[in-house]
Design an enzyme around this catalytic site. Structure first.
Site, short mmCIF file in Angstrom:
data_model
loop_
_atom_site.label_atom_id
_atom_site.label_comp_id
_atom_site.label_asym_id
_atom_site.label_seq_id
_atom_site.Cartn_x
_atom_site.Cartn_y
_atom_site.Cartn_z
N ALA A 112 0.77 -1.24 0.00
CA ALA A 112 0.00 0.00 0.00
C ALA A 112 0.80 1.30 0.00
CB ALA A 112 -0.93 0.01 1.20
N ALA A 113 2.03 1.33 0.53
CA ALA A 113 2.74 2.59 0.67
C ALA A 113 2.97 3.24 -0.69
CB ALA A 113 4.07 2.36 1.39
N GLY A 115 0.29 5.15 0.14
CA GLY A 115 -1.07 5.23 0.66
C GLY A 115 -2.10 5.88 -0.25
N GLY A 116 -1.74 6.25 -1.47
CA GLY A 116 -2.71 6.87 -2.36
C GLY A 116 -3.92 6.00 -2.61
N LYS A 117 -3.70 4.74 -2.94
CA LYS A 117 -4.81 3.84 -3.22
C LYS A 117 -5.57 3.50 -1.95
CE LYS A 117 -2.66 1.96 -7.39
NZ LYS A 117 -1.48 2.85 -7.39
N ASP A 135 2.32 -2.65 4.22
CA ASP A 135 3.52 -2.61 3.40
C ASP A 135 4.62 -3.38 4.11
OD1 ASP A 135 4.26 -0.91 0.77
OD2 ASP A 135 6.06 -1.28 1.96
N ARG A 140 8.57 2.63 4.78
CA ARG A 140 7.48 3.09 3.92
C ARG A 140 6.15 3.17 4.66
NH1 ARG A 140 7.80 2.89 -1.57
NH2 ARG A 140 5.79 1.81 -1.80
N ASP A 180 -1.32 -3.86 -5.65
CA ASP A 180 -0.56 -2.96 -6.52
C ASP A 180 0.89 -3.41 -6.39
OD1 ASP A 180 -0.24 -0.77 -8.29
OD2 ASP A 180 0.46 0.47 -6.63
N CYS A 233 2.78 -1.03 -12.62
CA CYS A 233 3.08 0.13 -13.45
C CYS A 233 4.24 -0.23 -14.39
CB CYS A 233 3.39 1.36 -12.61
SG CYS A 233 4.75 1.16 -11.44
#
Length: 506
Positions: A112-113, A115-117, A135, A140, A180, A233
């Site tokens: 998660a870090a 933390g945007g999502k 995370d 992080r 992610d 990504c």
């Protein structure tokens, strides 16, 4: 971009894209797009649009996301410090939209870090249900926890654990899981030149091994009928379509749900055309891959899942002799809060004894006195003490035994000399009407900046919003344009600043 693309990367992309390659290569001459996502835990999209001076262009795949104009500095505005929006790369907003989170869901954000999502998931939960965000890297998790606090998340738990430990502790538990995944980052080459420098032809294979393990762990934590979104990504098929194809072949209880959408999503390659890609030469955003995986089993109630979890945990305890899943050693709670907000197992038994009886009762009494005076209502959840520090958790403390909890819930404050001192994260998660005392500063005034810098303010009694039956003197929820930013203490026209040093406007 200034950095030279690796020749082996360019050759692979030529093979992958064919006649589209030249257009793809030309996109690296363009400036990356900036974006913000409205934090609907605090403000609606419509109110933010009316309030903000930013020029905002809607992002097609995210109804709360907007492109910002080139040269905009949304982080240098009081609205950012009040948590009204999150600064996020536009393509990175897509995976959570595909996860289709609903209020009341149990959701796991596994990698998660920063933390945007996780903040995006929290907004979709609307304060209901549960978010476990994690995370693996301790450093992080600091940014992860801070971002959840800034954006007013009350029902989130922050872990610093390996995916297999989480899966063992929460078998068949979550309605939705987001992975992610750590990846080779090829989709970020235009945005981050360091990613180019760190890449070599063997990088995708290295990350693919990691991604396989993460997916396998997540499969055991997802409830029957649940949804898992896997995203990267990067462009490499061995980290994307090939990983998903291998996972599906090993886990027949999962199927790929074809991604529809706005026309922005391009199909995946080969037999995995139901997955989705965002290409930097086709959309205003960086490169992303996404796969939506559905557990084909029938959905079951939370109660049935909890019963299945108990049975599976018993099996795990019997078969895992070393206790590597932290189930067997679950009677060692994370008991002491360190300087950086972490908890260790050291002296857990002593700390547990110290919380029994009058000590904990007095602390809860002090907390009760504070919320009666300051809020007039009681936050829902389970109180968890780490030393003198109090969290209100969406889960009882026993559910977190054996796990490295960075934040076991909403941090509301600590007890000092018998008095309850509210924490900054308590303030940032409140709405102005939820506090018996509040004051609003205009984002266009010097007062807002002064407050965010930690300065004392002169505030007349007439400017305070005070509920009937509440005295003027005491803690005041300080808001910016009506949205919570932190605490102050008011007496005789002086607002003593309680904004924490580590958060201040620099």
């Amino acid at each position: 971009m200034a950095a030279q693309l690796p020749s082996s990367f360019s050759e692979r992309m030529m093979d992958l894209l064919g006649t589209d390659y030249n257009q793809f290569a030309d996109s690296y001459k363009e400036t990356p797009n900036g974006g913000v996502r409205v934090n609907t835990l605090k403000i609606s999209v419509e109110k933010l649009q009316a309030l903000s001076t930013l020029e905002l262009e809607p992002i097609p795949w995210c109804p709360t996301g907007f492109y910002t104009e080139d040269g905009a500095r949304p982080g240098k505005h009081p609205h950012y410090h009040a948590g009204l929006y999150y600064i996020q790369e536009p393509s990175a907003m897509a995976p959570v939209e595909l996860l289709d989170v609903q209020p009341g869901d149990r959701v796991l954000d596994l990698c998660a870090a920063p933390g945007g999502k996780s903040t995006q998931i929290s907004a979709k939960l609307s304060g209901e249900g549960l978010l476990v965000t994690n995370d693996l890297h301790p450093e992080r998790t600091k940014a992860l926890a801070k971002n959840l606090e800034l954006y007013g998340v009350r029902n989130g738990i922050v872990l610093n654990e390996s995916p297999d430990h989480i899966a063992a502790a929460f078998p068949l538990y979550f309605d939705k899981i987001l992975i992610d995944a750590p990846c080779s980052g090829e989709g970020m080459f235009r945005k981050d030149e360091d990613m180019v420098k760190q890449w070599d032809s063997g990088t995708p294979a290295k990350y693919a091994a990691m991604q396989r393990d993460i997916l396998r762990s997540a499969a055991t934590a997802l409830a029957p009928g649940g949804t898992l979104v896997y995203s990267t990504c990067t462009f490499a098929t061995e980290e994307n379509e090939e990983i998903i194809a291998e996972f599906i072949s090993e886990h027949p209880q999962f199927s790929v749900i074809t991604v529809g959408g706005t026309g922005s999503f391009a199909p995946g390659f080969g037999e995995l055309s139901g997955t989705a890609r965002l290409w930097p030469h086709k959309v205003k955003g960086e490169g992303h891959f996404m796969a939506v995986l559905q557990h084909v089993g029938p959905k079951v109630s939370a109660e049935e899942r909890d019963q299945a979890e108990v049975k599976l945990s018993a099996v795990t305890r019997n078969t895992n002799k070393k206790g590597t899943a932290h189930i067997k050693s679950a009677n060692k709670p994370e008991a002491r809060r360190g300087k950086e907000g972490k908890f260790s197992n050291k002296s857990a038994a002593g700390a547990e004894r110290g919380r029994q009886g009058s000590g904990e009762e007095q602390a809860l009494a002090a907390y009760g006195d504070f919320i009666k005076d300051q809020l007039g209502w009681e936050p829902k959840g389970y109180p968890i003490f780490f030393g003198d520090h109090l969290y209100i958790s969406p889960l009882p403390k026993e559910r977190l035994n054996g796990l490295k909890a960075i934040r076991p819930g909403w941090y509301v404050g600590h007890v000092r000399n018998g008095r309850f001192i509210p924490g900054h994260p308590m303030a940032t998660a409140l709405h102005s009407e939820e506090s018996c005392r509040s004051v609003s500063l205009s984002s266009t005034s010097n007062e807002a900046i002064s407050y965010l810098k930690g300065e004392t303010l002169l505030i007349s009694q007439e400017r305070l919003s005070i509920k009937i039956g509440t005295t003027q003197k005491g803690y005041v929820l300080v808001c910016i344009d009506g949205y919570s930013a932190g605490w102050g203490k008011w007496q005789d026209g002086v607002l003593k600043n309680e904004y924490p040093a580590g958060w201040r406007w620099m």
